[in-house]
Scaffold this motif. Structure first.
Motif, PDB file in Angstrom:
ATOM      1  N   SER A   7      52.963  30.095  37.554  1.00  0.00           N
ATOM      2  CA  SER A   7      52.110  30.025  36.377  1.00  0.00           C
ATOM      3  C   SER A   7      50.935  29.110  36.694  1.00  0.00           C
ATOM      4  CB  SER A   7      52.919  29.471  35.205  1.00  0.00           C
ATOM      5  OG  SER A   7      52.126  29.345  34.068  1.00  0.00           O
ATOM      6  N   GLN A  18      38.615  38.080  34.101  1.00  0.00           N
ATOM      7  CA  GLN A  18      39.042  39.377  34.632  1.00  0.00           C
ATOM      8  C   GLN A  18      38.376  39.683  35.974  1.00  0.00           C
ATOM      9  OE1 GLN A  18      41.021  42.113  33.763  1.00  0.00           O
ATOM     10  NE2 GLN A  18      42.037  40.807  32.280  1.00  0.00           N
ATOM     11  N   LEU A  21      39.514  37.260  38.778  1.00  0.00           N
ATOM     12  CA  LEU A  21      40.906  37.526  39.139  1.00  0.00           C
ATOM     13  C   LEU A  21      41.017  38.785  39.998  1.00  0.00           C
ATOM     14  CD1 LEU A  21      43.897  36.849  38.936  1.00  0.00           C
ATOM     15  CD2 LEU A  21      43.941  38.052  36.749  1.00  0.00           C
ATOM     16  N   ASP A  38      44.869  42.017  29.179  1.00  0.00           N
ATOM     17  CA  ASP A  38      45.748  40.848  29.199  1.00  0.00           C
ATOM     18  C   ASP A  38      46.929  41.037  30.148  1.00  0.00           C
ATOM     19  OD1 ASP A  38      47.050  42.715  27.683  1.00  0.00           O
ATOM     20  OD2 ASP A  38      47.535  41.368  26.032  1.00  0.00           O
ATOM     21  N   VAL A  59      50.304  40.273  36.595  1.00  0.00           N
ATOM     22  CA  VAL A  59      49.676  39.091  36.007  1.00  0.00           C
ATOM     23  C   VAL A  59      49.616  39.272  34.500  1.00  0.00           C
ATOM     24  CG1 VAL A  59      47.649  37.593  35.978  1.00  0.00           C
ATOM     25  CG2 VAL A  59      48.216  38.885  38.059  1.00  0.00           C
ATOM     26  N   ILE A  61      48.052  37.538  31.293  1.00  0.00           N
ATOM     27  CA  ILE A  61      47.059  36.571  30.848  1.00  0.00           C
ATOM     28  C   ILE A  61      47.403  36.213  29.414  1.00  0.00           C
ATOM     29  CG2 ILE A  61      44.611  36.179  30.418  1.00  0.00           C
ATOM     30  CD1 ILE A  61      44.135  38.388  32.616  1.00  0.00           C
ATOM     31  N   MET A  73      47.834  31.914  33.134  1.00  0.00           N
ATOM     32  CA  MET A  73      48.204  33.188  33.744  1.00  0.00           C
ATOM     33  C   MET A  73      49.593  33.049  34.349  1.00  0.00           C
ATOM     34  SD  MET A  73      44.713  34.279  35.741  1.00  0.00           S
ATOM     35  CE  MET A  73      44.773  32.870  36.841  1.00  0.00           C
TER      36      MET A  73
END
Length: 115
Positions: A7, A18, A21, A38, A59, A61, A73
């Protein structure tokens, strides 16, 4: 099945998260296969290891607790390989993703917890 979780709390504007990532995962040899805003799923690009060793990254979010400058995350990194060795391929990819997130210049790592 090998499975590793971690985490992160990242200091980054939510609207930039976004794209950054996705860039981080692509730099680690992952291809984005599912993205809902998400939740994101990426799979390792085939060609370097056997099919059973291909790693998948999920992942989540956590937008419910996100602020304009910080977001949590949760990552699950897994494959079908039995983790018979401590330093198996899935663990190596887990470590690579952790490093890529920690060292990314587009955000600041606030907290990291591996499980």
């Amino acid at each position: 099945m090998a499975r590793y979780t971690c985490s992160f709390i990242i200091a980054v504007p939510l609207e930039r998260l976004q794209q950054v990532l996705i860039e981080v995962l692509e730099s680690c040899n992952f291809d984005i296969i599912y993205n809902t805003g998400d939740y994101l799923m990426a799979r390792e690009i085939p060609g370097h290891v056997s099919f059973a060793k291909l790693v998948t990254v999920e992942v989540l979010i956590d937008k419910s607790t996100a602020t304009e400058q910080e977001v949590r995350m949760n990552f699950v990194i897994k494959n079908e390989e039995l983790p018979l060795q401590v330093d198996n391929h899935c663990h190596q990819m887990f470590h690579q993703v952790q490093q890529a997130i920690a060292q990314n210049r587009h955000w600041q790592l606030v907290e990291s917890v591996a499980g």
